[in-house]
Scaffold this motif. Sequence first.
Motif, short mmCIF file in Angstrom:
data_model
loop_
_atom_site.label_atom_id
_atom_site.label_comp_id
_atom_site.label_asym_id
_atom_site.label_seq_id
_atom_site.Cartn_x
_atom_site.Cartn_y
_atom_site.Cartn_z
N PRO A 1 1.00 -1.49 0.13
CA PRO A 1 -0.03 0.04 0.27
C PRO A 1 0.86 1.34 0.11
O PRO A 1 0.51 2.41 -0.68
CB PRO A 1 -0.77 -0.07 1.35
CG PRO A 1 -1.04 -1.52 1.59
CD PRO A 1 0.35 -2.20 1.04
N LEU A 2 2.04 1.27 0.57
CA LEU A 2 2.90 2.32 0.71
C LEU A 2 3.59 2.60 -0.73
O LEU A 2 3.64 3.89 -1.20
CB LEU A 2 3.93 2.09 1.64
CG LEU A 2 5.02 3.36 1.77
CD1 LEU A 2 4.30 4.71 2.31
CD2 LEU A 2 6.12 2.99 2.77
N GLN A 3 3.79 1.39 -1.43
CA GLN A 3 4.57 1.83 -2.70
C GLN A 3 3.49 2.30 -3.58
O GLN A 3 3.82 3.14 -4.43
CB GLN A 3 5.35 0.54 -3.06
CG GLN A 3 6.32 0.01 -2.27
CD GLN A 3 6.64 -1.59 -2.56
OE1 GLN A 3 5.83 -2.20 -3.07
NE2 GLN A 3 7.66 -1.62 -2.16
N LEU A 4 2.20 1.86 -3.35
CA LEU A 4 1.40 2.21 -4.30
C LEU A 4 0.90 3.72 -4.14
O LEU A 4 0.49 4.48 -5.22
CB LEU A 4 0.02 1.48 -4.28
CG LEU A 4 0.05 0.07 -4.81
CD1 LEU A 4 -1.13 -0.70 -4.44
CD2 LEU A 4 0.37 -0.05 -6.07
N ALA A 5 0.96 4.27 -2.95
CA ALA A 5 0.58 5.57 -2.59
C ALA A 5 1.89 6.45 -2.78
O ALA A 5 1.53 7.65 -3.15
CB ALA A 5 0.16 5.54 -1.09
N PRO B 1 16.55 -2.02 -3.43
CA PRO B 1 16.18 -3.14 -3.04
C PRO B 1 14.86 -3.40 -3.06
O PRO B 1 14.47 -4.67 -3.03
CB PRO B 1 16.31 -2.87 -1.52
CG PRO B 1 17.69 -1.81 -1.40
CD PRO B 1 17.18 -0.79 -2.48
N ASP B 2 13.66 -2.62 -2.96
CA ASP B 2 12.51 -2.81 -3.40
C ASP B 2 12.16 -3.44 -4.85
O ASP B 2 11.31 -4.24 -4.93
CB ASP B 2 11.52 -1.36 -3.07
CG ASP B 2 11.64 -0.95 -1.75
OD1 ASP B 2 11.61 -1.73 -0.68
OD2 ASP B 2 11.92 0.38 -1.40
N ARG B 3 12.84 -2.74 -5.77
CA ARG B 3 12.76 -3.34 -6.98
C ARG B 3 12.99 -4.81 -7.27
O ARG B 3 12.44 -5.61 -7.81
CB ARG B 3 13.38 -2.13 -7.99
CG ARG B 3 12.91 -1.07 -7.88
CD ARG B 3 13.84 -0.07 -8.86
NE ARG B 3 13.51 1.36 -8.71
CZ ARG B 3 13.57 2.27 -9.79
NH1 ARG B 3 14.06 2.00 -10.95
NH2 ARG B 3 13.13 3.55 -9.52
N GLN B 4 14.10 -4.98 -6.36
CA GLN B 4 14.74 -6.53 -6.48
C GLN B 4 13.75 -7.52 -5.70
O GLN B 4 13.56 -8.50 -6.20
CB GLN B 4 16.20 -6.43 -5.80
CG GLN B 4 17.29 -5.74 -6.76
CD GLN B 4 18.64 -5.95 -5.89
OE1 GLN B 4 18.66 -6.28 -4.83
NE2 GLN B 4 19.50 -4.97 -6.46
#
Length: 222
Positions: free
Chosen positions: A125-129, A137-140
């Motif tokens: 939800p945080l990444q979408l917002a 690191p999130d992309r990996q």
Amino acid sequence: MFASLLLTGCKRASALSLRLPSALAQSSPSFVPQRSFGVFSSIKENLANRAEEKKQKTMDEGFKEMLQKLASYDTFSMKEYKEVFIWLSEKSGANGWKSHIPGVGKMEEVKEMKKYVSILNAMTPLQLAKPQTIKSPDRQKLAQDTKLTVEYVNKVLRMYDQQLVMYKWVHMRKQNSKPIPTTVAEMKDMMSRDHSGITMKDMMKLNPQQSRYQSTRQKIRM
């Protein structure tokens, strides 16, 4: 209807050529087939043109709906982009009941859209917002969770950036009570004359190849 006419006509032409006397076939062997298949080639070309016109009309209608959907949002985070993308994928058959139709689920474009949808579904939800919080690191991790490459994740983020530019431009036109384009050609024409709501950096996001070209020229000058 036209397809059955074409097939029936070809069969009749073949039967006619088999019944021709041998002397006539030797004296003018190509006359009847040329005339017959010339007519059917014209029908085939007409069918192809109609199919292309129908395809273009469908694309224009979908593009118009997409811009209207963009203009309806007050903000446009990755959450809204996900809604738009899944809506588009459902219309194309990549998601929903159409994906279960034999043949549809195997189309290359549909396969690609399914991959992008899986990445969007894997986001928190945080990444979408706040997509700006998605770091390396999130992309990996998104790539690992979806069993795809990091490049697919990067492509989703680039597509969001491009859609965000379109949103800002369309949203500004709506606020200024200006007409919303109904086709890609109209949008290109209007955007070339009206840059309201977007910056030069935004424009470069819509044309990354030109952006890389300009960056290369700047490096050469330095």
